[in-house]
Design a protein around this motif. Structure first.
Motif, PDB file in Angstrom:
ATOM      1  N   LEU A 144       0.837  -1.192   0.000  1.00 40.66           N
ATOM      2  CA  LEU A 144       0.000   0.000   0.000  1.00 40.66           C
ATOM      3  C   LEU A 144       0.874   1.244   0.000  1.00 40.66           C
ATOM      4  N   PRO A 145       0.422   2.314  -0.685  1.00 38.40           N
ATOM      5  CA  PRO A 145       1.198   3.556  -0.688  1.00 38.40           C
ATOM      6  C   PRO A 145       1.244   4.173   0.691  1.00 38.40           C
ATOM      7  N   SER A 146       2.301   4.949   0.942  1.00 37.48           N
ATOM      8  CA  SER A 146       2.403   5.665   2.203  1.00 37.48           C
ATOM      9  C   SER A 146       1.272   6.666   2.330  1.00 37.48           C
ATOM     10  N   THR A 147       0.729   6.793   3.543  1.00 37.32           N
ATOM     11  CA  THR A 147      -0.343   7.748   3.778  1.00 37.32           C
ATOM     12  C   THR A 147       0.130   8.922   4.626  1.00 37.32           C
ATOM     13  N   ALA A 148       1.440   9.012   4.863  1.00 35.98           N
ATOM     14  CA  ALA A 148       1.929  10.017   5.799  1.00 35.98           C
ATOM     15  C   ALA A 148       1.723  11.437   5.281  1.00 35.98           C
ATOM     16  N   THR A 149       1.786  11.622   3.945  1.00 37.41           N
ATOM     17  CA  THR A 149       1.743  12.982   3.430  1.00 37.41           C
ATOM     18  C   THR A 149       0.390  13.635   3.609  1.00 37.41           C
ATOM     19  N   GLY A 150      -0.686  12.830   3.694  1.00 38.98           N
ATOM     20  CA  GLY A 150      -2.013  13.410   3.797  1.00 38.98           C
ATOM     21  C   GLY A 150      -2.420  13.722   5.214  1.00 38.98           C
ATOM     22  N   VAL A 210      -9.040   0.923   5.043  1.00 39.85           N
ATOM     23  CA  VAL A 210     -10.141   0.080   4.572  1.00 39.85           C
ATOM     24  C   VAL A 210      -9.595  -1.026   3.671  1.00 39.85           C
ATOM     25  N   THR A 211      -8.668  -0.673   2.780  1.00 43.63           N
ATOM     26  CA  THR A 211      -8.064  -1.663   1.893  1.00 43.63           C
ATOM     27  C   THR A 211      -7.412  -2.777   2.688  1.00 43.63           C
ATOM     28  N   ARG A 212      -6.622  -2.405   3.694  1.00 47.45           N
ATOM     29  CA  ARG A 212      -5.954  -3.414   4.522  1.00 47.45           C
ATOM     30  C   ARG A 212      -6.977  -4.336   5.190  1.00 47.45           C
ATOM     31  N   CYS A 213      -8.030  -3.757   5.711  1.00 46.26           N
ATOM     32  CA  CYS A 213      -9.045  -4.559   6.389  1.00 46.26           C
ATOM     33  C   CYS A 213      -9.730  -5.522   5.423  1.00 46.26           C
ATOM     34  N   VAL A 214     -10.061  -5.042   4.242  1.00 51.29           N
ATOM     35  CA  VAL A 214     -10.715  -5.905   3.254  1.00 51.29           C
ATOM     36  C   VAL A 214      -9.790  -7.042   2.840  1.00 51.29           C
ATOM     37  N   GLU A 215      -8.541  -6.718   2.555  1.00 50.89           N
ATOM     38  CA  GLU A 215      -7.605  -7.745   2.087  1.00 50.89           C
ATOM     39  C   GLU A 215      -7.235  -8.738   3.181  1.00 50.89           C
ATOM     40  N   GLN A 254      -8.759   0.884  -7.801  1.00 46.54           N
ATOM     41  CA  GLN A 254      -7.790   0.165  -8.625  1.00 46.54           C
ATOM     42  C   GLN A 254      -7.152  -0.971  -7.835  1.00 46.54           C
ATOM     43  N   ARG A 255      -6.813  -0.695  -6.588  1.00 42.20           N
ATOM     44  CA  ARG A 255      -6.219  -1.732  -5.749  1.00 42.20           C
ATOM     45  C   ARG A 255      -7.226  -2.843  -5.447  1.00 42.20           C
ATOM     46  N   LEU A 256      -8.439  -2.467  -5.068  1.00 44.01           N
ATOM     47  CA  LEU A 256      -9.424  -3.462  -4.669  1.00 44.01           C
ATOM     48  C   LEU A 256      -9.846  -4.350  -5.835  1.00 44.01           C
ATOM     49  N   ALA A 257      -9.762  -3.847  -7.046  1.00 43.70           N
ATOM     50  CA  ALA A 257     -10.185  -4.630  -8.202  1.00 43.70           C
ATOM     51  C   ALA A 257      -9.325  -5.864  -8.417  1.00 43.70           C
ATOM     52  N   ARG A 258      -8.200  -5.962  -7.720  1.00 49.13           N
ATOM     53  CA  ARG A 258      -7.272  -7.079  -7.939  1.00 49.13           C
ATOM     54  C   ARG A 258      -7.566  -8.289  -7.062  1.00 49.13           C
ATOM     55  N   VAL A 297     -16.744  -4.745  -3.011  1.00 49.07           N
ATOM     56  CA  VAL A 297     -16.883  -3.470  -2.313  1.00 49.07           C
ATOM     57  C   VAL A 297     -17.632  -2.472  -3.195  1.00 49.07           C
ATOM     58  N   THR A 298     -18.634  -1.827  -2.622  1.00 47.88           N
ATOM     59  CA  THR A 298     -19.368  -0.745  -3.274  1.00 47.88           C
ATOM     60  C   THR A 298     -19.144   0.543  -2.481  1.00 47.88           C
ATOM     61  N   VAL A 299     -18.882   1.637  -3.181  1.00 47.00           N
ATOM     62  CA  VAL A 299     -18.610   2.929  -2.557  1.00 47.00           C
ATOM     63  C   VAL A 299     -19.736   3.899  -2.893  1.00 47.00           C
ATOM     64  N   ALA A 300     -20.230   4.626  -1.902  1.00 44.01           N
ATOM     65  CA  ALA A 300     -21.222   5.678  -2.128  1.00 44.01           C
ATOM     66  C   ALA A 300     -20.677   6.988  -1.560  1.00 44.01           C
TER      67      ALA A 300
END
Length: 419
Positions: A249-255, A267-272, A313-317, A324-327
């Protein structure tokens, strides 16, 4: 809505039903109340649908998000704010996306983006607090003490980890009458110096002769620690076998700790990792664009676009990710006519996005008229509960009427069954 105002909304609303507690000190984590002690374990079935709700706090300007570029009334109402037809990312011969939403346009081209037009509720309220409360409780007529996801937690007798918010304070959305979702800071639980984890865990142990209230508080601590363990396990988990060679997963520190990209990365980590959460709540604030809107909204929409594009893009793999559905929604849109400060003021209806590999992409509903207005505001063409009911029925496999206070939702064909 600025960060202070957003936090005030959450603080003012989080005690609904007496079920939610606020984040304390440096933990950045809300306690979980009103759930029973259970045996937990990750659900190995990655074919279970999951829902990610993205809240845009502040009232996003829908007319400059899904742009009616071919409508002369749009250009005359906001000459300094309107986008020229050639700037919009065309969806059809009348509507286009904001030019910074290039990732969402790719999802549209791949038929993975549904745009529901003119979404609102009866008798609109221009207050941030009341309008967001209506969206999160799905009760436009009278205030209620439970969120629509919280009522789903009640009705399914769900465990604490069934619904998780990666925000500093638990949103009313996840508060039920007897159940409540979990609120977990992006970094998970970090104990202050001098606090022993074993001592904290001991607070969750039942004691003979304790009152019902004490027993519920003890159970809350156990749920609190269990969800935190699940989050840390997800952060550290290896990718399950059979999913291919996925990059880290990409670094999230910058945000920063509250960035949308950081929340979605977790969320990605939890799903995977197979965390058994069915509903995730994340957010992005700052959309109260009363002045100098173009620069501010484009900056926020770019964050939204980049975070959602990378996430999907990540989850599609993985198979789990493709479930997963996003609203994406905001509490209201903005007024049709620009104000004197190159911004827009609180309005009513706006577009709502539904995204994901299982989404039937396209336009849904009807674009509101820009000349047939209600005191300067758009008239909603789709009741927001029709969208919420669709998510309940199609993603959570639940009876919408049971969790929408009896409202009989008109379900939209937003989600495909063949994923």
């Amino acid at each position: 809505m600025d960060p202070l105002t957003r936090r005030r909304f959450l603080l003012a609303s989080a005690a609904a039903g007496g079920a939610a507690a606020l984040a304390a000190g440096g933990m950045g984590l809300a306690e979980l109340l009103a759930t029973a002690t259970r045996d937990h374990g990750p659900d190995p079935d990655d074919g279970i649908d999951k829902l990610v709700l993205v809240t845009l706090y502040g009232g996003n300007d829908g007319l400059n998000t899904v742009i009616p570029y071919a409508d002369p009334a749009y250009h005359s109402a906001r000459p300094e704010l309107a986008y020229a037809p050639e700037q919009a990312l065309h969806l059809d011969d009348a509507l286009g996306l904001n030019p910074v939403l290039t990732g969402l346009k790719r999802l549209w081209d791949d038929k993975q983006l549904a745009v529901v037009l003119g979404v609102g509720y009866p008798r609109p309220d221009r207050s941030h607090f009341r309008s967001m409360d209506i969206w999160q409780t799905a009760s436009p007529e009278v205030p209620v003490a439970t969120g629509w996801v919280g009522r789903w937690l009640d009705g399914t007798n769900a465990p604490a980890e069934a619904a998780v918010s990666f925000e500093p304070v638990l949103p009313p959305l996840l508060v039920g009458g007897t159940r409540v979702g979990a609120c977990v800071a992006v970094g998970g639980l970090e104990l202050p110096g001098g606090i022993d984890a074993e001592l904290l865990a001991a607070l969750g142990q039942p004691q003979a002769g304790e009152s019902d209230l004490q027993a519920r508080a003890a159970a809350a601590y156990q749920d609190f620690l269990q969800v935190n363990r699940l989050v840390h396990q997800a952060q550290q988990a290896n990718i399950p076998s059979g999913t291919g060679d996925l990059p880290p997963l990409p670094s999230t520190a910058t945000g920063g700790g509250s960035s949308l990209a950081a929340q979605l990365a977790l969320v990605t980590r939890c799903v995977e990792a197979g965390v058994p959460t069915r509903v995730y709540s994340v957010s992005l604030g700052g959309f109260d664009t009363h002045a100098n809107e173009r620069v501010g909204q484009e900056w926020l929409l770019k964050q939204l676009d980049e975070a959602l594009s990378a996430f999907l893009q990540r989850l599609a793999r993985t198979r789990a990710g493709r479930r997963v559905t996003v609203a994406v929604y905001s509490e209201f849109g903005r007024r049709v006519r620009a104000n004197a400060s190159d911004g827009t003021d609180h309005g009513t209806a706006g577009p709502l996005f539904v995204l994901g590999p299982g989404v039937a992409g396209g336009l849904y509903g009807e674009q509101p008229s820009l000349v047939d207005l209600d005191n300067g505001d758009l008239k909603a063409t789709v009741d927001f509960r029709d969208v919420l009911g669709t998510l309940l029925g199609s993603v959570l496999q639940a009876d919408p009427g049971r969790y929408l206070n009896g409202y009989q939702a008109r379900l939209l064909p937003l989600v495909r069954n063949n994923r």
